[in-house]
Motif scaffolding. Structure first.
Motif, PDB file in Angstrom:
ATOM      1  N   SER A   1       0.810  -1.183   0.000  1.00 53.28           N
ATOM      2  CA  SER A   1       0.000   0.000   0.000  1.00 53.28           C
ATOM      3  C   SER A   1       0.866   1.264   0.000  1.00 53.28           C
ATOM      4  O   SER A   1       0.506   2.248  -0.641  1.00 53.28           O
ATOM      5  CB  SER A   1      -0.938  -0.130   1.175  1.00 53.28           C
ATOM      6  N   GLN A   2       2.006   1.240   0.717  1.00 50.31           N
ATOM      7  CA  GLN A   2       2.905   2.387   0.749  1.00 50.31           C
ATOM      8  C   GLN A   2       3.506   2.627  -0.645  1.00 50.31           C
ATOM      9  O   GLN A   2       3.591   3.761  -1.092  1.00 50.31           O
ATOM     10  CB  GLN A   2       4.020   2.132   1.775  1.00 50.31           C
ATOM     11  N   ARG A   5       0.874   4.146  -3.008  1.00 51.05           N
ATOM     12  CA  ARG A   5       0.679   5.578  -2.797  1.00 51.05           C
ATOM     13  C   ARG A   5       1.808   6.392  -3.433  1.00 51.05           C
ATOM     14  O   ARG A   5       1.567   7.451  -4.016  1.00 51.05           O
ATOM     15  CB  ARG A   5       0.595   5.890  -1.304  1.00 51.05           C
ATOM     16  N   ALA A   6       3.029   5.909  -3.304  1.00 52.31           N
ATOM     17  CA  ALA A   6       4.169   6.603  -3.908  1.00 52.31           C
ATOM     18  C   ALA A   6       4.029   6.610  -5.433  1.00 52.31           C
ATOM     19  O   ALA A   6       4.301   7.624  -6.091  1.00 52.31           O
ATOM     20  CB  ALA A   6       5.479   5.940  -3.502  1.00 52.31           C
TER      21      ALA A   6
END
Length: 122
Positions: A1-2, A5-6
């Protein structure tokens, strides 16, 4: 998920950069219209310059034949006679003289001595 987002933020930045570039292209539309107008006018300016050269060439021949050959020996002042020979002695010199007259580049300096002796030539 990180990482997602990036990647999403990176895509958003790319989208903003593309939108900026499109906006700049819209701003340069007027500039491109001016450039296109200048390039289209070049052919017209070229033909106008050619026409001007032909007209100056024809009148230079008249100038050499009339001013230098007919009136060249009739000038009483030897300085005027030398100046007429310098200005209208041959066709290229006469063309340069007529170009100076066309652009009004100190044309009165060489017309005055001629017109003092033969007013109908000026």
């Amino acid at each position: 998920s990180q990482g997602f987002r990036a990647l999403l933020a990176l895509r958003l930045l790319r989208l903003i950069r593309v939108a900026r570039a499109l906006r700049l292209l819209h701003e340069f539309k007027v500039l491109w219209m001016l450039v296109r107008g200048l390039t289209c006018a070049m052919s017209t300016l070229g033909w106008a310059m050619l026409l001007l050269v032909v007209v100056i060439y024809v009148f230079a021949i008249f100038g050499v034949e009339i001013i230098f050959k007919v009136y060249g020996d009739k000038f009483e002042n030897p300085d005027t006679r030398a100046e007429v020979e310098e200005l209208f002695g041959n066709v290229p010199r006469a063309m340069l003289t007529l170009l100076q007259m066309t652009t009004q580049d100190s044309w009165s300096a060489f017309v005055r001595p001629i017109s003092f002796e033969f007013y109908h030539l000026s």
